[in-house]
Design an enzyme around this catalytic site. Sequence first.
Site, PDB file in Angstrom:
ATOM      1  N   GLU A 123      48.509 -42.440 -44.973  1.00 19.14           N
ATOM      2  CA  GLU A 123      48.003 -43.581 -45.747  1.00 19.14           C
ATOM      3  C   GLU A 123      46.613 -43.185 -46.217  1.00 19.14           C
ATOM      4  O   GLU A 123      45.706 -43.019 -45.409  1.00 19.14           O
ATOM      5  CB  GLU A 123      47.979 -44.850 -44.876  1.00 19.14           C
ATOM      6  CG  GLU A 123      47.988 -46.119 -45.703  1.00 19.14           C
ATOM      7  CD  GLU A 123      46.614 -46.645 -46.041  1.00 19.14           C
ATOM      8  OE1 GLU A 123      45.863 -45.938 -46.771  1.00 19.14           O
ATOM      9  OE2 GLU A 123      46.296 -47.768 -45.593  1.00 19.14           O
ATOM     10  N   CYS A 149      40.985 -50.033 -47.805  1.00 20.53           N
ATOM     11  CA  CYS A 149      41.835 -49.155 -48.628  1.00 20.53           C
ATOM     12  C   CYS A 149      42.516 -49.937 -49.740  1.00 20.53           C
ATOM     13  O   CYS A 149      42.793 -49.397 -50.804  1.00 20.53           O
ATOM     14  CB  CYS A 149      42.844 -48.422 -47.765  1.00 20.53           C
ATOM     15  SG  CYS A 149      43.760 -49.485 -46.646  1.00 20.53           S
TER      16      CYS A 149
HETATM   17  O1  TXE Z   1      37.731 -39.683 -43.949  1.00 20.02           O
HETATM   18  P1  TXE Z   1      38.588 -38.603 -43.219  1.00 20.02           P
HETATM   19  P2  TXE Z   1      36.179 -39.745 -44.263  1.00 20.02           P
HETATM   20  C1  TXE Z   1      38.625 -42.551 -47.888  1.00 20.02           C
HETATM   21  C2  TXE Z   1      37.354 -43.099 -48.507  1.00 20.02           C
HETATM   22  C3  TXE Z   1      36.305 -42.260 -47.872  1.00 20.02           C
HETATM   23  C4  TXE Z   1      36.999 -40.931 -47.820  1.00 20.02           C
HETATM   24  C5  TXE Z   1      36.465 -39.951 -46.825  1.00 20.02           C
HETATM   25  O2  TXE Z   1      37.371 -42.894 -49.889  1.00 20.02           O
HETATM   26  O3  TXE Z   1      35.131 -42.222 -48.615  1.00 20.02           O
HETATM   27  O4  TXE Z   1      38.327 -41.248 -47.474  1.00 20.02           O
HETATM   28  O5  TXE Z   1      36.235 -40.589 -45.598  1.00 20.02           O
HETATM   29  C6  TXE Z   1      39.954 -37.225 -39.095  1.00 20.02           C
HETATM   30  N1  TXE Z   1      42.465 -32.772 -39.080  1.00 20.02           N
HETATM   31  N2  TXE Z   1      39.073 -43.340 -46.766  1.00 20.02           N
HETATM   32  O6  TXE Z   1      35.638 -38.392 -44.554  1.00 20.02           O
HETATM   33  O7  TXE Z   1      37.881 -37.308 -43.060  1.00 20.02           O
HETATM   34  C7  TXE Z   1      38.615 -37.885 -38.927  1.00 20.02           C
HETATM   35  O8  TXE Z   1      37.988 -37.398 -37.758  1.00 20.02           O
HETATM   36  C8  TXE Z   1      42.736 -33.911 -38.429  1.00 20.02           C
HETATM   37  C9  TXE Z   1      40.261 -44.087 -46.971  1.00 20.02           C
HETATM   38  O9  TXE Z   1      35.514 -40.507 -43.219  1.00 20.02           O
HETATM   39  O10 TXE Z   1      39.887 -38.610 -43.903  1.00 20.02           O
HETATM   40  C10 TXE Z   1      39.022 -39.342 -38.879  1.00 20.02           C
HETATM   41  O11 TXE Z   1      39.524 -39.655 -37.589  1.00 20.02           O
HETATM   42  N3  TXE Z   1      41.973 -35.020 -38.538  1.00 20.02           N
HETATM   43  C11 TXE Z   1      40.785 -44.631 -45.733  1.00 20.02           C
HETATM   44  C12 TXE Z   1      40.164 -39.404 -39.890  1.00 20.02           C
HETATM   45  O12 TXE Z   1      40.593 -38.055 -40.046  1.00 20.02           O
HETATM   46  C13 TXE Z   1      40.883 -34.939 -39.311  1.00 20.02           C
HETATM   47  C14 TXE Z   1      39.875 -45.046 -44.678  1.00 20.02           C
HETATM   48  C15 TXE Z   1      39.767 -39.949 -41.255  1.00 20.02           C
HETATM   49  O13 TXE Z   1      38.688 -39.215 -41.743  1.00 20.02           O
HETATM   50  C16 TXE Z   1      40.544 -33.771 -40.004  1.00 20.02           C
HETATM   51  C17 TXE Z   1      38.718 -44.197 -44.580  1.00 20.02           C
HETATM   52  C18 TXE Z   1      41.393 -32.649 -39.857  1.00 20.02           C
HETATM   53  N4  TXE Z   1      41.165 -31.506 -40.494  1.00 20.02           N
HETATM   54  C19 TXE Z   1      38.350 -43.392 -45.620  1.00 20.02           C
HETATM   55  N5  TXE Z   1      39.396 -34.004 -40.696  1.00 20.02           N
HETATM   56  C20 TXE Z   1      42.019 -45.469 -45.821  1.00 20.02           C
HETATM   57  N6  TXE Z   1      43.154 -44.871 -46.175  1.00 20.02           N
HETATM   58  O14 TXE Z   1      41.977 -46.635 -45.533  1.00 20.02           O
HETATM   59  C21 TXE Z   1      39.041 -35.281 -40.444  1.00 20.02           C
HETATM   60  N7  TXE Z   1      39.929 -35.861 -39.606  1.00 20.02           N
END
Ligand code: TXE
Length: 496
Positions: free
Chosen positions: A251, A289
């Site tokens: 998602e 989101c």
């Molecule tokens: O999210 P990340 P970030 C969007 C929103 C935001 C952008 C980046 O636009 O500005 O994403 O946010 C874990 N392997 N959303 O950088 O990195 C991380 O530790 C496994 C939309 O904060 O995607 C966290 O637990 N896991 C969204 C989770 O992934 C990894 C909500 C989400 O972090 C990883 C939030 C890896 N390689 C942000 N790298 C929605 N869909 O609602 C990171 N993580």
Amino acid sequence: MNGEPDLYIGGSWRHAGDGATRDIINPADGSLAARVDEATPHDARDAVTAARRVFDDGSWAATPVAERAALLDRVADLLVRDREELSLLETRDTGKTLAESRIDMDDITSVFRYYARLIAVQADRLVDVGDPSIISRVVREPVGVCVLIAPWNYPLLQMSWKVAPALAAGCTMVVKPSEVTPLSTIAFTRLLEEAGVPAGVVNLVQGSGATLGNALTDTAEVDFISFTGGVATGRTIAQVAAKHVTKVALELGGKNPHLVFADIGTAAGWDSAVDHVLTGVFLHSGQVCSAGTRLIIEESIADDFVADLAARAAKIRVGDGMDPASETGPLVSEQHRGKVESYVALGISEGATLVCGGARPSDPVLAKGSYYLPTIFDRCDRSMRIVTEETFGPILTVERFTDESEAIRLGNDTQYGLAAGVRTSDAGRGERVVRALRHGTVWLNDFGYYTAAAEWGGFGKSGNGRELGPTGLAEYQETKHIWHNVAPQKAGWFKG
Ligand code: TXE
């Protein structure tokens, strides 16, 4: 948390293997909210191995569904008991208002109750193959070891959408909250332990995704990864998972259109539309989101509507989520505020008209927090990145249309497809437009609501798979077809 061990592996609480910790910052004032253990990749591998071992011994998957359902109900009872404590943690960690955190906790409770009911009535499917000696049936079995990775905007809510169906299905799991907001998930894991979740069924590690990611995903020990977060991370996870042909559900957010037609009609219709557009984008300071970040409005009413919106947006009380007077809180971190500010600068440079906001609040009381004012850009078009990219902040862009087909075209002109809203008093038009929009959820004359019993997820780059509803349980299950011949004869194909 604050000296207590925070990693839960194989039924034991422990500190990080190398003793590392992470400071969790309260975005309302920049203060230290808590200090938590920061797992090493070795800890994460231990957690996966513990989940694998317990799944493979078969006892959890073999637990009668009535017992698993009762366990989910006990979790729900404890969530009710600890509602206030969990809400306070969530607000301290994310900055969202306490009122929002309490709603999150109520929603989480209803997700556990829903899956307790659903698993209790899920039946095998009998298939009539036209031969009385054959019993053909399709049964559901747990998919196996799950890695559940959640983001920071709805930390416990997003995690519960995964944990509840995974437990209901009989899976074992490793839970990894966002390193920015782990507090409620740590407390929740203690609650799961108290409810009687057997050792090793739920394992918790927290820490940087970049550091732990490979240990959690680049392994054949994991059967299913459910991830909520950004597109870039989702893509990385899908690529790593593909090496092991691991099933993945993603998602990945959205850039959600809110279509407003001139026929919204009466004064009440107008006020309701303004109110829903406002709430749809500025709730939780846009860190949602499914936030309705793109207003797509009929040209003939656009000027008046945007003027009303701007007047309301300017009155939104931005402040500390612990203060009952605050209507929305800060952004989750200084780093994220920096990202939002860079998008505002981009919008201005792209030629959008800044109608309101576009700045930090001037109130000195808020100077230490990561606050940002509700911001509206008018006169936007699809050539602007501010319209196409997810800013995840309190930013609304306005585009205009002249007829229904153009509205639909604009609404679908996005790489995402998570959610959309439509406002019209014409029921026929409403039905036409909601069917034409390629988004996972479409609200007609409403915005932002969901229920545990209906599926949630996206088209396009908003991801794949669904959470909630029956499909949200099926994600955690394999189907097995059992063909039982009660009167075996020779196959009779080969004659020799
Ligand atoms: O999210 P990340 P970030 C969007 C929103 C935001 C952008 C980046 O636009 O500005 O994403 O946010 C874990 N392997 N959303 O950088 O990195 C991380 O530790 C496994 C939309 O904060 O995607 C966290 O637990 N896991 C969204 C989770 O992934 C990894 C909500 C989400 O972090 C990883 C939030 C890896 N390689 C942000 N790298 C929605 N869909 O609602 C990171 N993580």
